[in-house]
Design a protein around this motif. Structure first.
Motif, PDB file in Angstrom:
ATOM      1  N   THR A  37      22.673  44.572  -8.888  1.00  0.00           N
ATOM      2  CA  THR A  37      21.423  45.268  -8.589  1.00  0.00           C
ATOM      3  C   THR A  37      21.348  46.480  -9.512  1.00  0.00           C
ATOM      4  O   THR A  37      22.276  46.741 -10.260  1.00  0.00           O
ATOM      5  CB  THR A  37      21.344  45.741  -7.114  1.00  0.00           C
ATOM      6  OG1 THR A  37      22.306  46.784  -6.905  1.00  0.00           O
ATOM      7  CG2 THR A  37      21.591  44.596  -6.140  1.00  0.00           C
ATOM      8  N   SER A  38      20.275  47.228  -9.423  1.00  0.00           N
ATOM      9  CA  SER A  38      20.148  48.416 -10.278  1.00  0.00           C
ATOM     10  C   SER A  38      21.027  49.566  -9.808  1.00  0.00           C
ATOM     11  O   SER A  38      21.172  50.574 -10.495  1.00  0.00           O
ATOM     12  CB  SER A  38      18.697  48.869 -10.349  1.00  0.00           C
ATOM     13  OG  SER A  38      18.260  49.297  -9.073  1.00  0.00           O
ATOM     14  N   THR A  39      21.668  49.417  -8.624  1.00  0.00           N
ATOM     15  CA  THR A  39      22.535  50.481  -8.104  1.00  0.00           C
ATOM     16  C   THR A  39      23.990  50.056  -7.922  1.00  0.00           C
ATOM     17  O   THR A  39      24.852  50.900  -7.718  1.00  0.00           O
ATOM     18  CB  THR A  39      22.019  51.000  -6.754  1.00  0.00           C
ATOM     19  OG1 THR A  39      21.955  49.912  -5.827  1.00  0.00           O
ATOM     20  CG2 THR A  39      20.649  51.643  -6.899  1.00  0.00           C
ATOM     21  N   THR A  55      22.794  54.420 -10.795  1.00  0.00           N
ATOM     22  CA  THR A  55      21.360  54.158 -10.771  1.00  0.00           C
ATOM     23  C   THR A  55      20.941  53.618 -12.135  1.00  0.00           C
ATOM     24  O   THR A  55      21.591  53.885 -13.141  1.00  0.00           O
ATOM     25  CB  THR A  55      20.554  55.437 -10.458  1.00  0.00           C
ATOM     26  OG1 THR A  55      20.857  56.430 -11.427  1.00  0.00           O
ATOM     27  CG2 THR A  55      20.866  55.966  -9.070  1.00  0.00           C
ATOM     28  N   ASN A  56      19.885  52.837 -12.131  1.00  0.00           N
ATOM     29  CA  ASN A  56      19.350  52.232 -13.355  1.00  0.00           C
ATOM     30  C   ASN A  56      20.406  51.439 -14.122  1.00  0.00           C
ATOM     31  O   ASN A  56      20.448  51.473 -15.356  1.00  0.00           O
ATOM     32  CB  ASN A  56      18.738  53.297 -14.275  1.00  0.00           C
ATOM     33  CG  ASN A  56      17.611  54.038 -13.615  1.00  0.00           C
ATOM     34  OD1 ASN A  56      16.805  53.442 -12.906  1.00  0.00           O
ATOM     35  ND2 ASN A  56      17.548  55.332 -13.813  1.00  0.00           N
ATOM     36  N   LEU A  57      21.269  50.730 -13.398  1.00  0.00           N
ATOM     37  CA  LEU A  57      22.310  49.937 -14.038  1.00  0.00           C
ATOM     38  C   LEU A  57      21.720  48.661 -14.619  1.00  0.00           C
ATOM     39  O   LEU A  57      20.925  47.980 -13.977  1.00  0.00           O
ATOM     40  CB  LEU A  57      23.413  49.580 -13.034  1.00  0.00           C
ATOM     41  CG  LEU A  57      24.162  50.757 -12.409  1.00  0.00           C
ATOM     42  CD1 LEU A  57      25.179  50.256 -11.388  1.00  0.00           C
ATOM     43  CD2 LEU A  57      24.828  51.610 -13.468  1.00  0.00           C
ATOM     44  N   VAL A  58      22.105  48.371 -15.852  1.00  0.00           N
ATOM     45  CA  VAL A  58      21.604  47.206 -16.570  1.00  0.00           C
ATOM     46  C   VAL A  58      22.766  46.582 -17.336  1.00  0.00           C
ATOM     47  O   VAL A  58      23.558  47.286 -17.951  1.00  0.00           O
ATOM     48  CB  VAL A  58      20.494  47.599 -17.573  1.00  0.00           C
ATOM     49  CG1 VAL A  58      20.049  46.416 -18.407  1.00  0.00           C
ATOM     50  CG2 VAL A  58      19.325  48.230 -16.854  1.00  0.00           C
ATOM     51  N   GLY A  71      23.595  52.706 -17.901  1.00  0.00           N
ATOM     52  CA  GLY A  71      22.860  53.335 -16.817  1.00  0.00           C
ATOM     53  C   GLY A  71      23.515  54.642 -16.421  1.00  0.00           C
ATOM     54  O   GLY A  71      24.403  55.144 -17.104  1.00  0.00           O
TER      55      GLY A  71
END
Length: 78
Positions: A37-39, A55-58, A71
């Motif tokens: 997920t993005s977190t 946060t904003n993990l890619v 991220g």
């Protein structure tokens, strides 16, 4: 050590590694990404599980045995 020996060791490396640099995490020789997920990113490796929180993990790069995560990384649980 000869250059060819160094290259061979690099290419045949099988040890699980985590390299952390400037809000990036490079994971080498993992088995699979279990959850994404993005977190939170959960990665399975030969000796267990690694959880990356932030946060904003890619996942910006993914190959057979290597992934690059970018991220705002807040913690890494081994």
């Amino acid at each position: 050590m000869k250059l060819i020996d160094k290259l061979n060791r690099y290419l045949t490396e099988t040890q699980y590694k985590i390299i952390i640099k400037d809000n990036t995490v490079n994971i080498i020789n993992y088995i699979e990404i279990k959850d994404f997920t993005s977190t939170k990113i959960i990665i399975k490796h030969p000796k267990g599980i690694t959880t990356i929180l932030g946060t904003n993990l890619v996942v910006s790069k993914m190959q057979d045995n290597e992934a690059l995560i970018i991220g705002n990384i807040q913690s890494i649980e081994l």
